[in-house]
Design a protein around this motif. Sequence first.
Motif, PDB file in Angstrom:
ATOM      1  N   VAL A   1      77.491  78.028 -35.717  1.00  0.00           N
ATOM      2  CA  VAL A   1      77.469  79.301 -36.444  1.00  0.00           C
ATOM      3  C   VAL A   1      78.301  79.218 -37.717  1.00  0.00           C
ATOM      4  O   VAL A   1      77.932  79.790 -38.757  1.00  0.00           O
ATOM      5  N   LEU A   2      79.425  78.492 -37.672  1.00  0.00           N
ATOM      6  CA  LEU A   2      80.266  78.361 -38.863  1.00  0.00           C
ATOM      7  C   LEU A   2      79.514  77.720 -40.023  1.00  0.00           C
ATOM      8  O   LEU A   2      79.683  78.104 -41.182  1.00  0.00           O
ATOM      9  N   SER A   3      78.667  76.745 -39.713  1.00  0.00           N
ATOM     10  CA  SER A   3      77.878  76.108 -40.766  1.00  0.00           C
ATOM     11  C   SER A   3      76.653  76.933 -41.136  1.00  0.00           C
ATOM     12  O   SER A   3      76.245  76.961 -42.295  1.00  0.00           O
ATOM     13  N   ALA A   4      76.070  77.654 -40.163  1.00  0.00           N
ATOM     14  CA  ALA A   4      74.841  78.407 -40.442  1.00  0.00           C
ATOM     15  C   ALA A   4      75.116  79.683 -41.230  1.00  0.00           C
ATOM     16  O   ALA A   4      74.265  80.128 -42.003  1.00  0.00           O
ATOM     17  N   ARG A   5      76.284  80.281 -41.048  1.00  0.00           N
ATOM     18  CA  ARG A   5      76.537  81.554 -41.721  1.00  0.00           C
ATOM     19  C   ARG A   5      76.707  81.394 -43.227  1.00  0.00           C
ATOM     20  O   ARG A   5      76.653  82.377 -43.964  1.00  0.00           O
ATOM     21  N   GLU A   6      76.927  80.163 -43.715  1.00  0.00           N
ATOM     22  CA  GLU A   6      77.051  79.924 -45.151  1.00  0.00           C
ATOM     23  C   GLU A   6      75.701  79.599 -45.794  1.00  0.00           C
ATOM     24  O   GLU A   6      75.640  79.382 -47.001  1.00  0.00           O
ATOM     25  N   GLU A   7      74.634  79.558 -44.993  1.00  0.00           N
ATOM     26  CA  GLU A   7      73.321  79.245 -45.536  1.00  0.00           C
ATOM     27  C   GLU A   7      72.792  80.423 -46.361  1.00  0.00           C
ATOM     28  O   GLU A   7      73.121  81.581 -46.098  1.00  0.00           O
ATOM     29  N   PRO A   8      71.939  80.126 -47.366  1.00  0.00           N
ATOM     30  CA  PRO A   8      71.434  81.206 -48.240  1.00  0.00           C
ATOM     31  C   PRO A   8      70.651  82.271 -47.490  1.00  0.00           C
ATOM     32  O   PRO A   8      70.722  83.457 -47.835  1.00  0.00           O
ATOM     33  N   TYR A   9      69.893  81.891 -46.466  1.00  0.00           N
ATOM     34  CA  TYR A   9      69.079  82.895 -45.781  1.00  0.00           C
ATOM     35  C   TYR A   9      69.943  83.883 -45.005  1.00  0.00           C
ATOM     36  O   TYR A   9      69.576  85.052 -44.858  1.00  0.00           O
ATOM     37  N   VAL A  10      71.106  83.441 -44.516  1.00  0.00           N
ATOM     38  CA  VAL A  10      72.012  84.371 -43.850  1.00  0.00           C
ATOM     39  C   VAL A  10      72.663  85.297 -44.875  1.00  0.00           C
ATOM     40  O   VAL A  10      72.775  86.509 -44.661  1.00  0.00           O
ATOM     41  N   GLU A  11      73.080  84.736 -46.003  1.00  0.00           N
ATOM     42  CA  GLU A  11      73.667  85.569 -47.052  1.00  0.00           C
ATOM     43  C   GLU A  11      72.641  86.564 -47.593  1.00  0.00           C
ATOM     44  O   GLU A  11      72.985  87.717 -47.904  1.00  0.00           O
TER      45      GLU A  11
END
Length: 301
Positions: free
Chosen positions: A180-190
């Motif tokens: 989750v720490l790496s996925a939350r910085e992805e553009p689609y999450v932002e």
Amino acid sequence: MSLSTPESVAAERSEAMPPRRRLRLWPRRRPGWTVILAAICLTLIVVVAILAPWLAPHDPLNMSPANRLKPADDTYWLGTDAYGRDLLSRVLYGARVSLTVGIGSALISVVIGLPLGILAGFFRGLDAVIMRVMDGLMAIPSVLLAIAIVSLISANLWTVMAAITIPEIPRIVRLVRSVVLSAREEPYVEAAVALGSSLFTIMWRHLMPNTLAPLIVMSTYICASAILTEAILSFLGAGLGTETPTWGNIMAEGRTYFLIKPSLIFWPGIMLSICILSINLLGDAARDRLDPRLQKRGGAQ
């Protein structure tokens, strides 16, 4: 002068762009013979566990002092133990307990650890609290923690399963948190956050799918570890009651008569080894197939 239509522009762009490579969920190479053999062995153990009441030739709890420590014959295919109970029937029923504990511990660990890991990875305020609790649990040896829990509460299937599951939860939480720490910085999450998506939607649709592949792999290792821990607890006398046919109990009772009848330890031990080895091999195969980096290597070969 010819006017360009949207269809013609799209056609020109598609011709200019290199062809896309289709994403493969499974690599092209076929599974090795070890994986196939492991799948066959584990399937047979599962079938034996399900059909144990029909496959067992005798009642695993029926004692017959007149037939104690009998060698293998037409009536008792693997002989009897020190209480005259059929060894084959007890080994078959032992598969039910081991698989129930292994699968149950893996499922409960995922159900509890997945939301905790998502919360720890997404909220910085909760991260410190959750992870300090998980670090405290990981500081205690899993077998000692399980023995302490079983000693405080009456030993039954659910208590043993809970005692084995609690030390495994931190592994799931740490794994999910790192993803989750790496996925939350992805553009689609932002982008989802900027569009005002609800917190539940972000976690369910964007963060949780990223954790499925590593969770499947980790679950196999937790299942194998739980089966081994249950056997250790039973062997030490801290697991299920001695009357319950488990592989650990059978080996614990047979160690006294090992020099007289080594089969009392050999048969449950070989079943335990085959079961754990098969699960670990299938877990390795799942990791190889679900890891994107290994997929690229497989596709390049």
